[in-house]
Motif scaffolding. Structure first.
Motif, PDB file in Angstrom:
ATOM      1  N   ILE A  20      91.639  10.209  99.476  1.00 30.77           N
ATOM      2  CA  ILE A  20      92.113   9.690  98.191  1.00 30.77           C
ATOM      3  C   ILE A  20      92.239  10.812  97.157  1.00 30.77           C
ATOM      4  O   ILE A  20      93.304  11.072  96.618  1.00 30.77           O
ATOM      5  CB  ILE A  20      91.153   8.609  97.640  1.00 30.77           C
ATOM      6  N   ILE A  21      91.110  11.499  96.916  1.00 28.87           N
ATOM      7  CA  ILE A  21      91.126  12.445  95.806  1.00 28.87           C
ATOM      8  C   ILE A  21      92.029  13.638  96.094  1.00 28.87           C
ATOM      9  O   ILE A  21      92.857  14.008  95.275  1.00 28.87           O
ATOM     10  CB  ILE A  21      89.684  12.904  95.490  1.00 28.87           C
ATOM     11  N   PHE A  22      91.881  14.229  97.279  1.00 30.51           N
ATOM     12  CA  PHE A  22      92.719  15.384  97.582  1.00 30.51           C
ATOM     13  C   PHE A  22      94.207  15.033  97.586  1.00 30.51           C
ATOM     14  O   PHE A  22      94.993  15.705  96.925  1.00 30.51           O
ATOM     15  CB  PHE A  22      92.300  16.058  98.890  1.00 30.51           C
ATOM     16  N   PRO A  23      94.605  13.971  98.307  1.00 26.03           N
ATOM     17  CA  PRO A  23      96.045  13.648  98.254  1.00 26.03           C
ATOM     18  C   PRO A  23      96.509  13.322  96.843  1.00 26.03           C
ATOM     19  O   PRO A  23      97.577  13.730  96.430  1.00 26.03           O
ATOM     20  CB  PRO A  23      96.171  12.423  99.158  1.00 26.03           C
ATOM     21  N   TYR A  24      95.666  12.588  96.099  1.00 23.84           N
ATOM     22  CA  TYR A  24      96.105  12.182  94.770  1.00 23.84           C
ATOM     23  C   TYR A  24      96.287  13.381  93.852  1.00 23.84           C
ATOM     24  O   TYR A  24      97.246  13.476  93.104  1.00 23.84           O
ATOM     25  CB  TYR A  24      95.096  11.204  94.147  1.00 23.84           C
ATOM     26  N   SER A  25      95.328  14.319  93.926  1.00 22.74           N
ATOM     27  CA  SER A  25      95.380  15.433  92.984  1.00 22.74           C
ATOM     28  C   SER A  25      95.925  16.704  93.639  1.00 22.74           C
ATOM     29  O   SER A  25      95.820  17.783  93.069  1.00 22.74           O
ATOM     30  CB  SER A  25      93.994  15.685  92.405  1.00 22.74           C
ATOM     31  N   LYS A  26      96.531  16.531  94.808  1.00 26.65           N
ATOM     32  CA  LYS A  26      97.046  17.669  95.571  1.00 26.65           C
ATOM     33  C   LYS A  26      97.918  18.594  94.726  1.00 26.65           C
ATOM     34  O   LYS A  26      97.711  19.820  94.696  1.00 26.65           O
ATOM     35  CB  LYS A  26      97.857  17.106  96.743  1.00 26.65           C
ATOM     36  N   VAL A  27      98.844  17.982  94.025  1.00 27.39           N
ATOM     37  CA  VAL A  27      99.779  18.779  93.226  1.00 27.39           C
ATOM     38  C   VAL A  27      99.030  19.630  92.208  1.00 27.39           C
ATOM     39  O   VAL A  27      99.250  20.830  92.079  1.00 27.39           O
ATOM     40  CB  VAL A  27     100.769  17.854  92.503  1.00 27.39           C
ATOM     41  N   GLY A  28      98.098  18.993  91.535  1.00 26.50           N
ATOM     42  CA  GLY A  28      97.323  19.698  90.532  1.00 26.50           C
ATOM     43  C   GLY A  28      96.480  20.799  91.147  1.00 26.50           C
ATOM     44  O   GLY A  28      96.369  21.896  90.600  1.00 26.50           O
ATOM     45  N   ILE A  29      95.898  20.514  92.301  1.00 25.80           N
ATOM     46  CA  ILE A  29      95.033  21.506  92.935  1.00 25.80           C
ATOM     47  C   ILE A  29      95.851  22.714  93.375  1.00 25.80           C
ATOM     48  O   ILE A  29      95.468  23.863  93.140  1.00 25.80           O
ATOM     49  CB  ILE A  29      94.278  20.879  94.128  1.00 25.80           C
ATOM     50  N   ALA A  65      84.128  22.557  92.724  1.00 27.53           N
ATOM     51  CA  ALA A  65      84.905  21.482  92.095  1.00 27.53           C
ATOM     52  C   ALA A  65      84.489  20.124  92.645  1.00 27.53           C
ATOM     53  O   ALA A  65      84.290  19.172  91.881  1.00 27.53           O
ATOM     54  CB  ALA A  65      86.397  21.720  92.311  1.00 27.53           C
ATOM     55  N   VAL A  66      84.351  20.027  93.974  1.00 30.15           N
ATOM     56  CA  VAL A  66      83.936  18.765  94.577  1.00 30.15           C
ATOM     57  C   VAL A  66      82.536  18.394  94.089  1.00 30.15           C
ATOM     58  O   VAL A  66      82.265  17.247  93.727  1.00 30.15           O
ATOM     59  CB  VAL A  66      83.949  18.868  96.120  1.00 30.15           C
ATOM     60  N   PHE A  67      81.680  19.396  94.049  1.00 28.31           N
ATOM     61  CA  PHE A  67      80.313  19.157  93.573  1.00 28.31           C
ATOM     62  C   PHE A  67      80.325  18.595  92.153  1.00 28.31           C
ATOM     63  O   PHE A  67      79.686  17.590  91.861  1.00 28.31           O
ATOM     64  CB  PHE A  67      79.532  20.472  93.626  1.00 28.31           C
ATOM     65  N   LEU A  68      81.103  19.242  91.291  1.00 31.65           N
ATOM     66  CA  LEU A  68      81.134  18.823  89.889  1.00 31.65           C
ATOM     67  C   LEU A  68      81.781  17.463  89.724  1.00 31.65           C
ATOM     68  O   LEU A  68      81.313  16.622  88.959  1.00 31.65           O
ATOM     69  CB  LEU A  68      81.896  19.845  89.044  1.00 31.65           C
ATOM     70  N   ALA A  69      82.888  17.242  90.461  1.00 26.81           N
ATOM     71  CA  ALA A  69      83.655  16.028  90.222  1.00 26.81           C
ATOM     72  C   ALA A  69      83.043  14.818  90.922  1.00 26.81           C
ATOM     73  O   ALA A  69      83.113  13.712  90.403  1.00 26.81           O
ATOM     74  CB  ALA A  69      85.104  16.222  90.670  1.00 26.81           C
ATOM     75  N   GLU A  70      82.436  15.029  92.084  1.00 26.88           N
ATOM     76  CA  GLU A  70      82.060  13.865  92.888  1.00 26.88           C
ATOM     77  C   GLU A  70      80.602  13.760  93.281  1.00 26.88           C
ATOM     78  O   GLU A  70      80.122  12.692  93.588  1.00 26.88           O
ATOM     79  CB  GLU A  70      82.921  13.833  94.169  1.00 26.88           C
ATOM     80  N   PHE A  72      87.319  30.121  86.860  1.00 31.84           N
ATOM     81  CA  PHE A  72      88.614  29.605  86.402  1.00 31.84           C
ATOM     82  C   PHE A  72      89.167  28.599  87.410  1.00 31.84           C
ATOM     83  O   PHE A  72      89.558  27.482  87.063  1.00 31.84           O
ATOM     84  CB  PHE A  72      89.570  30.788  86.232  1.00 31.84           C
ATOM     85  N   MET A  73      89.168  29.027  88.674  1.00 32.01           N
ATOM     86  CA  MET A  73      89.728  28.179  89.721  1.00 32.01           C
ATOM     87  C   MET A  73      88.923  26.891  89.852  1.00 32.01           C
ATOM     88  O   MET A  73      89.487  25.804  89.958  1.00 32.01           O
ATOM     89  CB  MET A  73      89.686  28.953  91.033  1.00 32.01           C
ATOM     90  N   ALA A  74      87.595  27.015  89.845  1.00 36.81           N
ATOM     91  CA  ALA A  74      86.750  25.829  89.991  1.00 36.81           C
ATOM     92  C   ALA A  74      86.970  24.871  88.831  1.00 36.81           C
ATOM     93  O   ALA A  74      87.107  23.663  89.036  1.00 36.81           O
ATOM     94  CB  ALA A  74      85.277  26.241  90.064  1.00 36.81           C
ATOM     95  N   ALA A  75      87.058  25.418  87.615  1.00 36.98           N
ATOM     96  CA  ALA A  75      87.183  24.550  86.441  1.00 36.98           C
ATOM     97  C   ALA A  75      88.497  23.781  86.472  1.00 36.98           C
ATOM     98  O   ALA A  75      88.517  22.566  86.262  1.00 36.98           O
ATOM     99  CB  ALA A  75      87.068  25.370  85.163  1.00 36.98           C
ATOM    100  N   ILE A  76      89.615  24.475  86.773  1.00 39.53           N
ATOM    101  CA  ILE A  76      90.873  23.736  86.709  1.00 39.53           C
ATOM    102  C   ILE A  76      91.051  22.832  87.921  1.00 39.53           C
ATOM    103  O   ILE A  76      91.675  21.784  87.829  1.00 39.53           O
ATOM    104  CB  ILE A  76      92.105  24.636  86.470  1.00 39.53           C
ATOM    105  N   SER A 133      91.731  18.780  87.828  1.00 34.90           N
ATOM    106  CA  SER A 133      92.743  18.060  88.602  1.00 34.90           C
ATOM    107  C   SER A 133      92.117  16.903  89.358  1.00 34.90           C
ATOM    108  O   SER A 133      92.664  15.800  89.398  1.00 34.90           O
ATOM    109  CB  SER A 133      93.414  18.985  89.624  1.00 34.90           C
ATOM    110  N   MET A 134      90.948  17.162  89.983  1.00 33.47           N
ATOM    111  CA  MET A 134      90.309  16.094  90.756  1.00 33.47           C
ATOM    112  C   MET A 134      89.926  14.933  89.857  1.00 33.47           C
ATOM    113  O   MET A 134      89.992  13.780  90.258  1.00 33.47           O
ATOM    114  CB  MET A 134      89.060  16.631  91.449  1.00 33.47           C
ATOM    115  N   ASN A 135      89.507  15.261  88.631  1.00 36.11           N
ATOM    116  CA  ASN A 135      89.078  14.216  87.714  1.00 36.11           C
ATOM    117  C   ASN A 135      90.218  13.311  87.262  1.00 36.11           C
ATOM    118  O   ASN A 135      89.967  12.278  86.669  1.00 36.11           O
ATOM    119  CB  ASN A 135      88.400  14.836  86.492  1.00 36.11           C
ATOM    120  N   THR A 136      91.456  13.713  87.525  1.00 34.07           N
ATOM    121  CA  THR A 136      92.554  12.831  87.139  1.00 34.07           C
ATOM    122  C   THR A 136      92.685  11.641  88.081  1.00 34.07           C
ATOM    123  O   THR A 136      93.422  10.709  87.795  1.00 34.07           O
ATOM    124  CB  THR A 136      93.900  13.572  87.117  1.00 34.07           C
TER     125      THR A 136
END
Lengths: 267, 260, 325
Positions: free
Chosen positions: C231-240, C130-135, C197-201, C205-208
Motif C-alpha cells: 500500500i504505502i510504497f505503491p501509493y507514494s512511489k512517485v514521491g519516493i 523513513a519506514v521507521f519514522l512513518a510506520e 535529507f533523503m530520509a526526511a523527504i 512522501s510516505m506520510n501522504t
C-alpha cells in the motif's frame, strides 16, 4: 511465515534506522567534543590573524545578511507573482525553473558569479560573495512564498476584493499577513542554509585574515576559512577549524530551531 | 444467535480522560443488518472500529468490558479484546471486514485489489484467485462494468464503483462480519442506492453492522437499530420498533429530527 | 500602484528565468575556448593539464608564425634540457610544438562514481529510517527523531567533510585497506551527508498515504510489512522516486563533503579505494590558480555538471508532473 517476514523486515528497518542515527550522532558528538575543547570566548574578540574568529563570523553574517537583503525581496515578489498574478504556463514555468535552480550545484553558482562579477571587477570581493549567496537564496524564498500563499484560503482574497480593495492591497494587507508565519519560517531556513555555504564563496568572496567592512575586496568568510584551516598541517589550525565549525553549526541550529519554534507557537 | 456480543464495553481514547463509550451492551445478529445511528460524536464509529480493533493501529487506547465473536467452527465465543498477538489480529480482521466512509482503492489494478486479501491469506493458485475475484465482483454487482478492464488501475473507477470494489475486496475473503462506516456518505444518490441494494443482498452470507447518519438509510436496510448518544447506547430494538414506536424520549426526538 | 506592483513582481519572476539562462550562457561562453579546442572528445579524454607534443606538418607558408612559436618552444625546451630530457630535445629538432590539453573524463567519472557509492550506501538506510519514522516508531519518538533528522539535514556540508577526513576515513582505510582519501571514503561520507535529507523527504512522501487506506489493508488482515510493501510504497512511489532523484541531484553537485576526501588527483581510479577527483572538487581546488585554457576547461566541467544536474532534477520534476496528472 508471513509473520516471520514481517518481523525480519521491521527489525531490518529499525536496525538501519539505528545505523543511520548512530552515524549522525557520531558526527555531532565529534563536532561538539572537538569544537568545545577548542572553543574559547576570546575567539569572538580576535581576528583570524591573531588566532581568533571575530572577523570571520562578522564577515559571514554580513555576506549572508546582504544576500538576504537582495534575495528576500526578489524571491518574495517572484513568489507573489507565481501564486497571485501568474496565470497558466509562464508562472508554471518559473515555478519549475525555480525548483530546478534550488537544486543547482552551488559551486556552479560560484563559477557563474566569478564570470559575471569577479572577472569584470578584477578580483574577488564581498559583493560577489553576497550575490552568489543571494542567487542561492532566491529560489528557496520563491518556493516558500509560493507554497505558503497557496495555503491562504481563496475566500479571504475574495472577501478583500469584495470590500473594494485593489488586488495588490489585498495581497499585501491580507494574504501576506495570513501567510506571514510560514513565510518567515521559510526565510529563516533559507538564511540558515546560505550561512553554512562554502562552495559558492570559494572564488567569489574568498576569505581574509583581517577584519573588513569593505565589500569591494576579498571578504572574511567563516566557511571558506574553515576549509583552509582544516587543510593546514598544524594541529592548532585544525583545532581552530573545529571551533569555527562548532560555532557555525550552533548558529545554523539556533536559526533552524527558531524557525520551527515560530511555526509551532502559531499553531 | 448473535455473531457478536458486545458486553459492558467502554472505550477511552489515548490521552483523553473521559471514555468515549460507556458500558455498551449490544448484540450483532447473524445474517442481519444492525444499524448504529446517532448524532455526530455519539461514539457510533468508535464502537464500530472497536469491533475489529482497527483502533489498535494507534497505541494508548483503553478498552473495558467484552466484545465476543462467535467462532463458526467451534460454536464458542471468543473475547476479541483479549487479542494481543499479531497473528490473532490478522485472523480477527479476516473474520471481521471493514468498509470505510470514503472508497479506499489500493494503488493497483482492479483485479489485484480484490485479490489482495486472498493473496495475503495465502491463496496462490491462479485459477482459484480468478474464480474468487470474479465471484466477489459479481457479488458486488461490479462484474459487468469492469470484467473487460480488470488489469486497469482501480483509481480510474467512479466513486460508487470504487466503493463497490472495496466491498468486493472485503467480501472476497469471506468474512463472518462486515463493518460499514458510513459507506455512502461520500457518494451520489444513485451510487448510494446501488450500495444499499448490495448491502441487503450481502446479508445472506455475512452479518452486517453499519454506521450511518442517514436515518432513511437505516430504516430502509437494517433489521435492528441501535441509537447512541454521547457515548451511551440509548435504545436497541428491531428497526421498525425504533422508528415507529421508540421507547425512549431521546430516540424519538432524534428520529423525528428535533435534534442532531 | 496596482500596475507598478504587478510589474515589479513580474520582473522578479522573470529574473529567475534570466538567471538560469544567464548561467547557461555565461558558462558556455566561458567554456567556449575549451569547447572549441577539445570538442566533445573532452568528455572521454582522461588527461588533465598534460603537455603533449604536436607534430607540425612542414609548412613553408607561415614561417613567421612558426618562427615565433619555435622560439618560445626553444626557450621552454632549454629549461627542460637542464632536466635531461632527451626526447624533448629530439622533438625540438623535429620541428615540433607542444600544447597543454585538458580532458574531463576523470572528474566526470569521479562525480558519477562517488554519487553511485553514496546512493548505494544511503538508499537502504534512508528507506529504513523513513519506514521507521512513518510506520514503526511511536508518535512521540517519531516526532523527536524526525526533528533531529531534519536538523541534521541542515548541518553545513563542510562539517561532514571534516569529520569524514579525520574520523571516518581512517577507520574505513583500516577496514578495507587503501588510501584514506579515496573514491570509497568520499562516496560514503557523501552518503552520510545526503542521508538525513533523503530520509526526511522520503518519510514525507510516505506520510501522504491516507490513514484510511492503510486501515483498510489492516482490516483485510495484512501485516505491517504487507501494508508497507503493497500500500504505502505503491501509493507514494512517485514521491519516493522523486525524493531519491532529488537526493541524487544534491550528491552530484556537492563540493565540500567530497573535497576533503577524494584526494583531488586527476587519475582514473583503478580500485574503489584509490583517490581521484570530482567535478565540483576540481573546480574548488583549481579555480584560483587556473587561467586561460585551464580556466576555460574548468568552466567546461561546470557546464557539464550543470547540464547533468539540470537533467536529473528536471527528470524528477517531469516524473512528478506526469504522474500527478
Amino acid at each position: 511465515m508471513r509473520l516471520l517476514i514481517n518481523k525480519i523486515f521491521l527489525a531490518l528497518s529499525i536496525l538501519s534506522a539505528g545505523v543511520g542515527l548512530a552515524f549522525l550522532a557520531w558526527i555531532l558528538i565529534t563536532l561538539f567534543m572537538k569544537g568545545l575543547s577548542s572553543f574559547h570566548f576570546s575567539l569572538f574578540l580576535n581576528d583570524l590573524i591573531e588566532g581568533g574568529l571575530r572577523n570571520l563570523i562578522v564577515g559571514q553574517m554580513i555576506l549572508a545578511g546582504l544576500a538576504s537583503l537582495i534575495g528576500i525581496p526578489l524571491g518574495m515578489t517572484a513568489g507573489i507573482y507565481i501564486q497571485e498574478y501568474g496565470q497558466g504556463r509562464y508562472a508554471a514555468l518559473i515555478r519549475d525553473l525555480s525548483d530546478i535552480m534550488m537544486s543547482a550545484p552551488s559551486i556552479v553558482i560560484g563559477a557563474f558569479v566569478y564570470a559575471i562579477v569577479v572577472v569584470p571587477m578584477g578580483g574577488t570581493s564581498g559583493f560577489a560573495g553576497a550575490i552568489a549567496l543571494a542567487i542561492m537564496m532566491i529560489p528557496v524564498v520563491i518556493n516558500t512564498t509560493d507554497s505558503m500563499l497557496s495555503l491562504v484560503p481563496r475566500e479571504l482574497r475574495e472577501a478583500g476584493i469584495a470590500l473594494g480593495a485593489s488586488k495588490y492591497k489585498v495581497i499585501i494587507d491580507i494574504v501576506i499577513k495570513a501567510a506571514k508565519v510560514g513565510i518567515m519560517t521559510g526565510i529563516l531556513l533559507a538564511f540558515a542554509r546560505i550561512i553554512g555555504e562554502t562552495a559558492p564563496l570559494l572564488f567569489t568572496s574568498e576569505t581574509s585574515n583581517y577584519f573588513s567592512l569593505n565589500l569591494g575586496e576579498s571578504f572574511p568568510s567563516l566557511t571558506v576559512s574553515i576549509y583552509d584551516l582544516a587543510n593546514e598541517p598544524e594541529e592548532s589550525s585544525r583545532d581552530l577549524a573545529w571551533a569555527a565549525s562548532f560555532i557555525l553549526t550552533v548558529l545554523v541550529l539556533i536559526i533552524n530551531l527558531t524557525g520551527r519554534f515560530i511555526t509551532r507557537n502559531k499553531k | 444467535m448473535p455473531v457478536m456480543k458486545i458486553k459492558k464495553f467502554s472505550f477511552t481514547y489515548s490521552g483523553v480522560e473521559h471514555p468515549s463509550l460507556k458500558s455498551i451492551t449490544l448484540p450483532i445478529e447473524k445474517n442481519k443488518i444492525t444499524a448504529l445511528i446517532g448524532p455526530s460524536g455519539c461514539g457510533k464509529s468508535t464502537l464500530l472500529r472497536s469491533m475489529n480493533r482497527i483502533h489498535d493501529l494507534y497505541p494508548g487506547n483503553k478498552y473495558d468490558g467484552k466484545i465476543e465473536l462467535l467462532d463458526f467452527e467451534t460454536g464458542k465465543y471468543q473475547n476479541i479484546l483479549e487479542i494481543k498477538k499479531e497473528n490473532e489480529f490478522i485472523e480477527l480482521r479476516q473474520k471481521v471486514g471493514m468498509i470505510f466512509q470514503k472508497p479506499t482503492p489500493f494503488p493497483m489494478s482492479i483485479f489485484d485489489n480484490v485479490a489482495y486479501g486472498l493473496k495475503i491469506a495465502g491463496i496462490k493458485n491462479k485459477s482459484e484467485l480468478q474464480d474468487r475475484v470474479e465471484a466477489a465482483l459479481k457479488g458486488s454487482a461490479l462484474w459487468k462494468e469492469v470484467h473487460d478492464r480488470l488489469d486497469k488501475s482501480a483509481m480510474g473507477l467512479s466513486g460508487g464503483q470504487q466503493q463497490r470494489l472495496c466491498i468486493a475486496r472485503a467480501v472476497a475473503v469471506k468474512p463472518e462480519v462486515l463493518l460499514f462506516d458510513e459507506p455512502t456518505s461520500a457518494l451520489d444518490p444513485i451510487s448510494t442506492g446501488a450500495i444499499e441494494e448490495l448491502i441487503v443482498e450481502l446479508k445472506k452470507d455475512v452479518s452486517i453492522a453499519i454506521v450511518t447518519h442517514n436515518m432513511q438509510q437505516a430504516s430502509r436496510i437494517s433489521d435492528y437499530t441501535a441509537f447512541m448518544y454521547l457515548g451511551d447506547l440509548i435504545e436497541y430494538d428491531k428497526t421498525e420498533n425504533i422508528f415507529l414506536n421508540p421507547k425512549e424520549k431521546q430516540t424519538e426526538d432524534y428520529i423525528t429530527g428535533r435534534f442532531g | 500602484m496596482e500596475k507598478i506592483f504587478q510589474k515589479l513582481s513580474l520582473s522578479s519572476a522573470t529574473l529567475v528565468f534570466v538567471l538560469l539562462i544567464g548561467i547557461f550562457i555565461t558558462l558556455y561562453s566561458a567554456a567556449k575556448p575549451a569547447i572549441d579546442e577539445f570538442g566533445l572528445h573532452f568528455i572521454i579524454n582522461p588527461d588533465w593539464n598534460k603537455e603533449i607534443v604536436v607534430e607540425t606538418p612542414s609548412l613553408r607558408a607561415d614561417t613567421v608564425a612558426n618562427d615565433a612559436e619555435d622560439d618560445a618552444i626553444a626557450d621552454e625546451d632549454d629549461m627542460i634540457l637542464d632536466e635531461d630530457d632527451d626526447e624533448m630535445l629530439l622533438d625540438d629538432e623535429d620541428d615540433t610544438v607542444t600544447k597543454t590539453i585538458y580532458g574531463g573524463l576523470v572528474p566526470i567519472v569521479g562525480t558519477l562514481l562517488t554519487t553511485i557509492i553514496a546512493l548505494t550506501f544511503a538508499l537502504p538506510i534512508a528507506m529504513g529510517i523513513a519506514v521507521f519514522l512513518a510506520e514503526i516508531a511511536p508518535k512521540n519518538i517519531s516526532y523527536v527523531v524526525g526533528i533531529a533528522i531534519e536538523l541534521l539535514a541542515a548541518i553545513p556540508s563542510i562539517i561532514f567533510g571534516m569529520w569524514g577526513l579525520y574520523y571516518f576515513a581512517p577507520i574505513v582505510a583500516d577496514l578495507v585497506g587503501g588510501y584514506q582519501v579515496s573514491l570509497l571514503t568520499a562516496g560514503l561520507v557523501l552518503g552520510v551527508m545526503i542521508l538525513p535529507f533523503m530520509a526526511a523527504i522520503t518519510r514525507d512522501s510516505m506520510n501522504t498515504t491516507p490513514a484510511v487506506l492503510k486501515e483498510s489493508a489492516y482490516a483485510l488482515g495484512a501485516t505491517k510489512f504487507e501494508v508497507i510493501k503493497d500500500i504505502i510504497f505503491p501509493y507514494s512511489k512517485v514521491g519516493i522516486i522523486g525524493s531519491i532523484i532529488l537526493a541524487l541531484g544534491r550528491a552530484l553537485g556537492e563540493t565540500m563533503a567530497v573535497a576533503f576526501l577524494i584526494g583531488s588527483i586527476f587519475v582514473l581510479p583503478k580500485a574503489i579505494n584509490d583517490p581521484t577527483i570530482s567535478i565540483p572538487v576540481a573546480m574548488a581546488n583549481n579555480f584560483g590558480e587556473a587561467s586561460g585554457l585551464g580556466e576555460s576547461a574548468l568552466f567546461y566541467l561546470a557546464l557539464i555538471l550543470f547540464i547533468i544536474s539540470f537533467a536529473v532534477i528536471s527528470l524528477a520534476k517531469f516524473y512528478f508532473l506526469k504522474k500527478a496528472k
